[in-house]
Motif scaffolding. Structure first.
Motif, mmCIF file in Angstrom:
data_model
loop_
_atom_site.group_PDB
_atom_site.id
_atom_site.type_symbol
_atom_site.label_atom_id
_atom_site.label_comp_id
_atom_site.label_asym_id
_atom_site.label_seq_id
_atom_site.Cartn_x
_atom_site.Cartn_y
_atom_site.Cartn_z
ATOM 1 N N ASP A 127 25.967 56.420 49.363
ATOM 2 C CA ASP A 127 26.404 57.669 49.999
ATOM 3 C C ASP A 127 25.249 58.525 50.490
ATOM 4 O O ASP A 127 25.472 59.597 51.052
ATOM 5 N N GLY A 128 24.014 58.093 50.258
ATOM 6 C CA GLY A 128 22.874 58.868 50.733
ATOM 7 C C GLY A 128 21.818 59.052 49.664
ATOM 8 O O GLY A 128 21.820 58.397 48.623
ATOM 9 N N GLU A 129 20.911 59.983 49.931
ATOM 10 C CA GLU A 129 19.759 60.217 49.058
ATOM 11 C C GLU A 129 19.690 61.678 48.674
ATOM 12 O O GLU A 129 19.956 62.563 49.489
ATOM 13 N N LEU A 130 19.323 61.926 47.416
ATOM 14 C CA LEU A 130 19.244 63.282 46.884
ATOM 15 C C LEU A 130 17.858 63.469 46.269
ATOM 16 O O LEU A 130 17.500 62.784 45.307
ATOM 17 N N VAL A 131 17.062 64.382 46.836
ATOM 18 C CA VAL A 131 15.719 64.657 46.328
ATOM 19 C C VAL A 131 15.792 65.819 45.345
ATOM 20 O O VAL A 131 16.445 66.831 45.604
ATOM 21 N N HIS A 132 15.102 65.671 44.201
ATOM 22 C CA HIS A 132 15.121 66.688 43.153
ATOM 23 C C HIS A 132 13.933 67.627 43.312
ATOM 24 O O HIS A 132 12.775 67.190 43.190
ATOM 25 N N GLY A 133 14.200 68.887 43.559
ATOM 26 C CA GLY A 133 13.143 69.881 43.683
ATOM 27 C C GLY A 133 12.143 69.503 44.760
ATOM 28 O O GLY A 133 12.503 69.146 45.884
ATOM 29 N N THR A 134 10.869 69.527 44.394
ATOM 30 C CA THR A 134 9.817 69.155 45.332
ATOM 31 C C THR A 134 9.564 67.654 45.326
ATOM 32 O O THR A 134 8.747 67.155 46.092
ATOM 33 N N GLY A 135 10.263 66.943 44.427
ATOM 34 C CA GLY A 135 10.042 65.508 44.294
ATOM 35 C C GLY A 135 8.947 65.172 43.311
ATOM 36 O O GLY A 135 8.689 64.002 43.027
#
Length: 359
Positions: free
Chosen positions: A319-327
């Motif tokens: 369903d896609g990509e989710l980046v956490h904070g600054t990575g």
């Protein structure tokens, strides 16, 4: 039960050992000896000893080869600055091995026998315990059903062993966030299964999903519950935590399908010590995604014996990509990781009495 030492006649040379310890990796090299004991239904535990490391002789009909009747543990020995060697909560590993054994219909190893096997092996192979950085001696206690019998029942003969392998820093180039693939086709464990036991079958079942993660450019795989495919359980071999914007920390609750990690329990205690509100409850994948997108979830990290604490940088799925904070690694994750390592390596006070001196 004592483990008398039968020393190896051909130990690895000091020069070769130093070469190995300079870059041990993980699980590639093994020390000169191993601890071993045998259990039979008639005689119980007997023939305990520390012997030269070497192959096991198994009958082709050994139950472990056909019905996967085995359990194992993972723990480490740490070299402190004064040269002493310590283990971290070994009695908890002994208790978990006993729980796993009960689930797999194997005999339990008494705690004192477990501790003596670990201690005697480390004392015998102390020269293999590395020093510096986050290096350690990884210890692998395990039990396998060795009876030659093809009937489907619990084995009447079992062997308990402990082997040791020097391990370098998991993050040799500095702590880096990992990427997680969300498995939507496979589950790790179901209610009533062996999810809470540390047995090889759980890991074998996770490997196809792990390969899928690698194929999608990810380091690890995250499994959802088998019933609703909705709630976050754990990674292939690590427990998960979610840090919220108010400083609170949530981890999926133990439902019988999640391994009760010793590092997991220790982090919950350290987080409470640091003033964080900690809760164990079910966390849905929707809550994870929504929390990161809204900023409510500020950090996500995982823990396990090998990596200790690992920041999670992104979640990837169909369903896609989710980046956490600054990575990058978050402040809470970094602080908890450092606090745990400082206790393990003797750089900080041990208020909970977790460390056990071996040498």
């Amino acid at each position: 039960m004592s483990f008398p030492v039968h020393a190896s006649a051909v130990p690895v040379s000091a020069e070769r050992r130093a070469e190995i310890l300079s870059d041990p990796g993980f699980g590639r090299y093994f020390t000169d000896h191993m601890a071993i004991a045998t259990w039979t239904r008639d005689a119980g535990w007997h023939d305990a000893a520390v012997v030269p490391y070497g192959p096991l002789q198994l009958d082709p009909a050994a139950a472990v080869l056909h019905y996967a009747q085995e359990v194992f543990e993972g723990m480490k020995a740490y070299r402190h600055a004064d040269g002493s060697v310590w283990s971290f909560r070994p009695e908890a590993n002994a208790a978990r091995l006993a729980r796993s054994a009960r689930r797999l219909a194997l005999p339990e190893v008494p705690e004192q026998m477990f501790l003596e096997a670990v201690s005697q092996l480390v004392r015998t192979d102390e020269a293999w315990v590395p020093s510096g950085g986050e290096s350690s001696l990884y210890l692998r206690p395990f039990m396998v059903a060795t009876e030659a019998f093809l009937g489907v029942r619990s084995a009447h003969e079992v062997k308990f062993l402990v082997i040791a392998s020097p391990a370098g820093s998991y993050f040799s180039g500095g702590v880096k966030p990992v990427s997680i693939w969300l498995s939507q086709d496979y589950t790790r464990a179901a209610f009533g299964g062996t999810g809470s036991a540390k047995c090889g079958g759980n890991y074998a079942a996770s490997l196809v999903a792990q390969e899928e993660a690698h194929a999608n450019g990810c380091d690890q795989v995250c499994f959802l519950d088998a019933g609703e495919r909705k709630y976050v359980e754990e990674l292939g071999g690590m427990n998960l935590y979610f840090v919220h914007d108010d400083g609170s920390i949530v981890t999926p609750e133990l439902t019988g399908t999640i391994l009760e990690g010793i590092t997991r329990a220790s982090i919950l205690e350290l987080a409470k010590d640091a003033g964080h509100e900690v809760s164990e409850r079910r966390v849905s994948i929707e809550e994870w995604r929504g929390g990161v997108e809204s900023g409510r979830i500020t950090e996500v990290f995982a823990c396990g014996t090998a990596a200790v604490v690992t920041p999670v940088g992104r979640l990837v799925s169909r369903d896609g990509e989710l980046v956490h904070g600054t990575g990058g690694p978050g402040e809470v994750t970094t602080g908890i990781r450092q606090r745990l390592l400082d206790v393990q390596y003797g750089r900080a006070e041990d208020p909970h009495g977790w460390m056990h001196r071996l040498v």
